[in-house]
Design a protein around this motif. Structure first.
Motif: not given
Length: 169
Positions: A135-144
């Motif tokens: 989830x953190x990896x996806x959040x970082x990619x989305x800048x959220x």
């Protein structure tokens, strides 16, 4: 030096956040005064969001996330800017961020809308985001900011992302 202007009102937690932003931009802010969010402040933010637009720019910590969730549940359309928490930093927020981190966060603003669901819960589950690391990896990619499954699902829909969009990331 002429400072760039931000047309929306930026929602921050406190006075030091306002001072930091105003040192870099011509900007108006509404301060939530820490984790306490009064009915009057919520009402003001709703009015401003409908007229001028707002950007939520809150700290990536417990109180900041609590304020973010309250406002996400209240507002229909809004933008968000995120400071990505660094593993090395003890405390990172708007006031503690470097000028470059703030500039980057405001360049990568995400627009959130509650207009329709673009991702079903079944599709979300199929993404296999069952660990905090994923989830953190996806959040970082989305800048959220990082979040649990329920909040991430909600934010992906607010960002109007589809299963295809997410898989492409």
């Amino acid at each position: 030096m002429i400072k760039p202007s931000i047309k929306e009102i930026v929602i921050v937690e406190g006075k030091t956040d306002t001072k930091k932003l105003q040192s870099l931009f011509n900007v108006q802010t509404i301060e939530t005064n820490g984790s306490y969010l009064s009915k009057q402040t919520i009402s003001l933010i709703k009015q401003v969001a409908n007229k001028q637009g707002v950007i939520l720019f809150l700290d990536p910590d417990g109180p900041g996330e609590s304020i973010r969730r309250k406002l996400e549940n209240t507002l229909t359309n809004f933008k968000q800017a995120f400071i990505i928490k660094n593993k090395c930093a003890k405390k990172i927020g708007v006031a503690e961020a470097t000028n470059q981190q703030i500039i980057n966060a405001l360049k990568e603003i995400s627009t959130f809308s509650k207009s329709k669901e673009t991702l079903s819960w079944e599709e979300y589950v199929s993404l296999d985001l069952n660990t905090k690391i994923k989830r953190k990896k996806l959040a970082d990619m989305l800048m959220i900011s990082e979040s649990n499954n329920k909040q991430l699902f909600k934010r992906l829909n607010m960002l109007q992302l589809t299963l295809k969009n997410i898989k492409e990331l």
